[in-house]
Motif scaffolding. Structure first.
Motif, PDB file in Angstrom:
ATOM      1  N   GLU A 198       0.834  -1.199   0.000  1.00 23.68           N
ATOM      2  CA  GLU A 198       0.000   0.000   0.000  1.00 23.68           C
ATOM      3  C   GLU A 198       0.872   1.255   0.000  1.00 23.68           C
ATOM      4  O   GLU A 198       0.520   2.270  -0.576  1.00 23.68           O
ATOM      5  N   HIS A 199       2.042   1.146   0.637  1.00 23.02           N
ATOM      6  CA  HIS A 199       2.978   2.261   0.682  1.00 23.02           C
ATOM      7  C   HIS A 199       4.372   1.707   0.972  1.00 23.02           C
ATOM      8  O   HIS A 199       4.523   0.571   1.391  1.00 23.02           O
ATOM      9  N   ILE A 200       5.369   2.511   0.728  1.00 24.61           N
ATOM     10  CA  ILE A 200       6.751   2.131   1.004  1.00 24.61           C
ATOM     11  C   ILE A 200       7.172   2.778   2.318  1.00 24.61           C
ATOM     12  O   ILE A 200       7.093   4.001   2.467  1.00 24.61           O
ATOM     13  N   ASP A 201       7.591   1.954   3.272  1.00 25.71           N
ATOM     14  CA  ASP A 201       8.063   2.501   4.538  1.00 25.71           C
ATOM     15  C   ASP A 201       9.437   1.930   4.857  1.00 25.71           C
ATOM     16  O   ASP A 201       9.933   1.019   4.195  1.00 25.71           O
ATOM     17  N   ALA A 202      10.050   2.488   5.890  1.00 30.23           N
ATOM     18  CA  ALA A 202      11.408   2.076   6.258  1.00 30.23           C
ATOM     19  C   ALA A 202      11.464   0.609   6.653  1.00 30.23           C
ATOM     20  O   ALA A 202      12.452  -0.077   6.378  1.00 30.23           O
ATOM     21  N   GLU A 203      10.411   0.124   7.293  1.00 27.83           N
ATOM     22  CA  GLU A 203      10.377  -1.270   7.725  1.00 27.83           C
ATOM     23  C   GLU A 203      10.431  -2.213   6.528  1.00 27.83           C
ATOM     24  O   GLU A 203      11.174  -3.203   6.524  1.00 27.83           O
TER      25      GLU A 203
ATOM     26  N   LEU B 221      11.548  -1.492   3.425  1.00 28.78           N
ATOM     27  CA  LEU B 221      12.830  -1.350   2.738  1.00 28.78           C
ATOM     28  C   LEU B 221      13.937  -2.090   3.481  1.00 28.78           C
ATOM     29  O   LEU B 221      14.786  -2.740   2.865  1.00 28.78           O
ATOM     30  N   SER B 222      13.928  -2.004   4.812  1.00 24.75           N
ATOM     31  CA  SER B 222      14.934  -2.702   5.609  1.00 24.75           C
ATOM     32  C   SER B 222      14.801  -4.209   5.455  1.00 24.75           C
ATOM     33  O   SER B 222      15.803  -4.923   5.327  1.00 24.75           O
TER      34      SER B 222
ATOM     35  N   LEU C   7      14.539   0.608  -5.356  1.00 23.43           N
ATOM     36  CA  LEU C   7      15.554   0.042  -6.241  1.00 23.43           C
ATOM     37  C   LEU C   7      16.866  -0.163  -5.497  1.00 23.43           C
ATOM     38  O   LEU C   7      17.559  -1.167  -5.697  1.00 23.43           O
ATOM     39  N   GLN C   8      17.210   0.765  -4.611  1.00 25.45           N
ATOM     40  CA  GLN C   8      18.434   0.627  -3.823  1.00 25.45           C
ATOM     41  C   GLN C   8      18.339  -0.546  -2.856  1.00 25.45           C
ATOM     42  O   GLN C   8      19.358  -1.132  -2.489  1.00 25.45           O
ATOM     43  N   ALA C   9      17.136  -0.895  -2.430  1.00 27.19           N
ATOM     44  CA  ALA C   9      16.931  -2.029  -1.523  1.00 27.19           C
ATOM     45  C   ALA C   9      16.994  -3.362  -2.248  1.00 27.19           C
ATOM     46  O   ALA C   9      16.921  -4.411  -1.609  1.00 27.19           O
TER      47      ALA C   9
END
Length: 206
Positions: A68-73, A75-76, A105-107
């Motif tokens: 639904e959205h991109i969050d730090a959790e 991506l980590s 993309l970096q993840a």
């Protein structure tokens, strides 16, 4: 034991897919389309926390994330997953800005699909993800090879310096002596140089 799937054919039939439903709750749509494409839907996760264990348990060929959205959790978790086992990652997400897309993309995400889900396009998107993963993996391997060669050259140069200093040799003589030592031992030149560096460090600490 890790399974290795050949990605060169880009065929999706038999593809082992792990689905992470990160808030969109569209897993039934993906499930139906994956079955139609004769893929194997191994598991459907509703939390990023279960991703590492699921990867070990299921050994997927591809991870599909519907977010639904991109969050730090998220991506980590994706970055950690890629660090433990490099796999194709396909991300569906709505309303991503340039920064969020760049972070994905970096993840390690290979393909990002922004906007609505069109189930009939899933096959081509899966094929694109496999192709991008193969291309990215080849570039990564080439970068690793270049970095290894650079590190080897630095080790050889430092080993030559040690021989020049300790045995009062010129550069050419030090190189040929190092090379002769490698040939006598049947080992790569870089391996002999690395051992010489280790021995020199031990002597300096003694």
């Amino acid at each position: 034991m890790n399974r290795t799937r050949p990605h060169t054919s880009m065929a999706v039939a038999g593809l082992r897919v792990l689905l992470l439903d990160h808030g969109k709750q569209r897993s039934p749509i993906f499930r139906a389309e994956l079955i139609r494409l004769r893929c194997q839907l191994l598991e459907v996760l509703d939390s990023v926390h279960g991703l590492p264990a699921a990867m070990l348990r299921s050994e997927p060929d591809l991870i599909l994330i519907d977010s639904e959205h991109i969050d730090a959790e998220l991506l980590s978790a994706l970055a950690a997953a890629q660090a433990s086992r490099h796999l194709p990652l396909l991300l569906f997400a709505d309303g991503l800005g340039p920064d969020a897309m760049r972070s994905a993309l970096q993840a390690g995400v290979n393909v990002v699909i922004v906007g609505g889900l069109q189930a009939q396009r899933l096959e081509s998107v899966l094929q694109l993800t496999l192709a991008r993963f193969e291309q990215d993996d080849q570039l990564r391997q080439e970068l690793d090879r270049v970095n290894t060669q650079l590190a080897d050259r630095k080790s050889i140069e430092r080993a030559k310096g040690i021989l020049m200093r300790e045995q009062h040799l010129d550069e050419d003589t030090a190189y040929h002596r190092l090379r002769r030592l490698a040939m006598d031992r049947g080992e790569p030149l870089a391996a002999v140089a690395a051992r010489l560096l280790e021995a020199d460090q031990l002597l300096r600490k003694a």
